[in-house]
Scaffold this motif. Structure first.
Motif, mmCIF file in Angstrom:
data_model
loop_
_atom_site.group_PDB
_atom_site.id
_atom_site.type_symbol
_atom_site.label_atom_id
_atom_site.label_comp_id
_atom_site.label_asym_id
_atom_site.label_seq_id
_atom_site.Cartn_x
_atom_site.Cartn_y
_atom_site.Cartn_z
ATOM 1 N N THR A 1 0.839 -1.193 0.000
ATOM 2 C CA THR A 1 0.000 0.000 0.000
ATOM 3 C C THR A 1 0.880 1.251 0.000
ATOM 4 O OG1 THR A 1 -1.772 -1.187 1.136
ATOM 5 C CG2 THR A 1 -1.867 1.218 1.174
ATOM 6 N N LYS B 1 -4.816 7.014 -2.453
ATOM 7 C CA LYS B 1 -6.212 6.928 -2.908
ATOM 8 C C LYS B 1 -6.367 6.078 -4.159
ATOM 9 C CE LYS B 1 -6.171 11.296 -5.569
ATOM 10 N NZ LYS B 1 -4.801 11.745 -5.250
ATOM 11 N N ASP C 1 -4.840 3.110 -4.523
ATOM 12 C CA ASP C 1 -4.544 1.706 -4.210
ATOM 13 C C ASP C 1 -5.740 0.817 -4.554
ATOM 14 O OD1 ASP C 1 -4.433 -0.714 -2.093
ATOM 15 O OD2 ASP C 1 -2.406 0.005 -2.474
ATOM 16 N N ASN D 1 -8.619 -0.307 -2.051
ATOM 17 C CA ASN D 1 -9.552 0.668 -1.505
ATOM 18 C C ASN D 1 -10.990 0.321 -1.865
ATOM 19 O OD1 ASN D 1 -7.244 1.972 -0.696
ATOM 20 N ND2 ASN D 1 -7.402 3.654 -2.155
ATOM 21 N N SER D 2 -11.894 0.685 -0.970
ATOM 22 C CA SER D 2 -13.326 0.514 -1.250
ATOM 23 C C SER D 2 -14.109 1.594 -0.521
ATOM 24 C CB SER D 2 -13.811 -0.881 -0.811
ATOM 25 O OG SER D 2 -13.659 -1.052 0.578
ATOM 26 N N ASN E 1 -12.388 4.276 1.411
ATOM 27 C CA ASN E 1 -11.503 3.910 2.523
ATOM 28 C C ASN E 1 -10.192 3.328 2.004
ATOM 29 O OD1 ASN E 1 -13.350 4.539 4.657
ATOM 30 N ND2 ASN E 1 -14.471 2.666 4.156
ATOM 31 N N ILE E 2 -9.084 3.730 2.623
ATOM 32 C CA ILE E 2 -7.771 3.174 2.294
ATOM 33 C C ILE E 2 -7.539 1.972 3.203
ATOM 34 C CG2 ILE E 2 -5.292 3.608 2.239
ATOM 35 C CD1 ILE E 2 -6.026 6.597 1.800
ATOM 36 N N ASN E 3 -7.421 0.791 2.594
ATOM 37 C CA ASN E 3 -7.316 -0.449 3.353
ATOM 38 C C ASN E 3 -5.882 -0.976 3.330
ATOM 39 O OD1 ASN E 3 -10.124 -0.565 3.900
ATOM 40 N ND2 ASN E 3 -10.481 -1.358 1.843
ATOM 41 N N ASN F 1 -7.915 -5.340 5.149
ATOM 42 C CA ASN F 1 -8.901 -4.270 5.345
ATOM 43 C C ASN F 1 -8.751 -3.559 6.684
ATOM 44 O OD1 ASN F 1 -10.006 -4.872 2.835
ATOM 45 N ND2 ASN F 1 -11.504 -6.298 3.697
ATOM 46 N N LYS G 1 -7.898 -0.273 8.877
ATOM 47 C CA LYS G 1 -7.949 1.182 8.749
ATOM 48 C C LYS G 1 -6.803 1.803 9.542
ATOM 49 C CE LYS G 1 -11.768 0.789 6.421
ATOM 50 N NZ LYS G 1 -11.775 -0.684 6.385
#
Length: 357
Positions: free
Chosen positions: A239, A314, A316, A319-320, A323-325, A338, A340
């Motif tokens: 990441t 942002k 990566d 991400n979903s 949210n940056i996982n 996943n 945070k």
């Protein structure tokens, strides 16, 4: 070493790999063969492969420029033109001889040409052998953003011949080592700490360590081929590692980093984040970080650099919903997906990395 038989393809090693290649060529009755290389693998590896291939059909070589900056859709377009101009059809085979950039591009080009032709990967770098050529991911970058365009489609065969590693400079070997260290951290502490003391490392063990590393990735990739969950664990260290790599690729003031060099930094940052977020043992964090630091140079990051690096997060692929996982560790061999992470925790991770120097 025994061939690994996966659900959709084989991974063959050393001399057996060429036997498997020639069996494939004969059994599939390909109309023509194309071999994709970059200028480096054309110079150092092509003659050896030529002597091993047994085929009664025409063989054409396609050469591209080396380097991450050429891992683009424009390069694919040139490959497609060459294939078309030389009469490639749905029964042609593309053999990708090179490092991760060649196998990524070649796999993507083959997957799209005439809606998909067969391809074989022959990785010539350690990174390619343990990571890029394994698992069916193929693709290109979007400007400086890593692997934004691609497809998951397996090759017909992956051939691993450690003899090609003799052509590599040390920094390329270390780049691949980063992925082997990652596989150890997410799955097998014994393999990870096999690299703890370089003075005790035995080169003859490398083929088995490569095979062990490949088995880690293939096991995870086969259980989750389209990265819906478990496979995300393979992104440990990636990441921030990808963000660092992209930032250095795009900045005119920064020296370019090899993929493994950036991932090594990303893994140390992820280890510290694991302490902050998951209460991963701080002693294990320090010990693992020192092993990684043994092999990789320290990179200096200013506050300005860190701010810019965070802007790449942002993009990566994990991400979903905005949210940056992150993938972090509850323990060595126990990744958690996943996760945070706060901005303050990222700053602490960079401060920890700086303190190691």
């Amino acid at each position: 070493m025994n061939t690994l038989q996966l659900e959709t393809y084989k991974i063959a090693f050393q001399d057996t790999a060429y036997i498997e290649l020639n069996k494939l060529i004969k059994s599939q009755s390909y109309s023509s063969l194309f071999i994709l290389v970059d200028s480096n693998t054309h110079e150092f590896c092509s003659k050896f492969l030529s002597e091993k291939i047994e085929a009664d059909v025409n063989i054409e070589w396609i050469e591209i420029e080396p380097g991450e900056e050429h891992k683009t859709i424009q390069t694919c377009n040139e490959i497609w033109k060459t294939l078309s101009e030389n009469g490639a059809d749905r029964k042609s085979l593309l053999i990708n001889l090179g490092g991760g950039i060649v196998t990524d591009i070649g796999g993507y080009a083959a997957s799209c040409f005439k809606r998909g032709i067969d391809f074989v990967h022959i990785p010539t770098t350690l990174l390619g052998m343990v990571d890029a050529a394994i698992g069916g991911k193929n693709g290109v970058n979007l400007d400086s953003l890593k692997n934004q365009i691609g497809i998951i489609r397996p090759p017909k065969l992956v051939m691993v011949d450690v003899g090609y590693l003799a052509t590599l400079p040390q920094e390329e070997m270390r780049s691949g080592l980063a992925e082997m260290l990652k596989h150890g951290l997410i799955a097998n502490a014994e393999d990870f700490f096999a690299f703890e003391d370089l003075s005790q490392f035995q080169v003859e063990k490398l083929p088995e360590l490569i095979r062990d590393s490949i088995k880690v990735k293939t096991k995870i990739a086969e259980e989750d081929p389209f990265e819906n969950g478990l496979r995300m664990a393979l992104n440990f260290g990636h990441t921030l590692g990808h963000a660092i790599e992209s930032y250095h690729m795009e900045s005119s003031e920064k020296a370019k980093l090899l993929h493994g060099e950036a991932v090594a930094i990303g893994m140390i940052l992820a280890l510290k984040l694991s302490v902050e977020v998951l209460e991963f043992n701080s002693t294990k964090c320090d010990k693992a970080s020192q092993v990684i630091k043994t092999y990789f140079k320290t990179v200096v990051f200013s506050k300005h650099d860190i701010t810019n690096i965070k802007t790449y997060l942002k993009h990566d692929k994990k991400n979903s919903a905005g949210n940056i996982n992150f993938v972090l560790l509850e323990d060595i061999g126990q990744p958690k997906i996943n996760c945070k992470v706060s901005d303050d925790q990222i700053k602490k991770a960079f401060a920890y990395y700086k303190s190691l120097s």
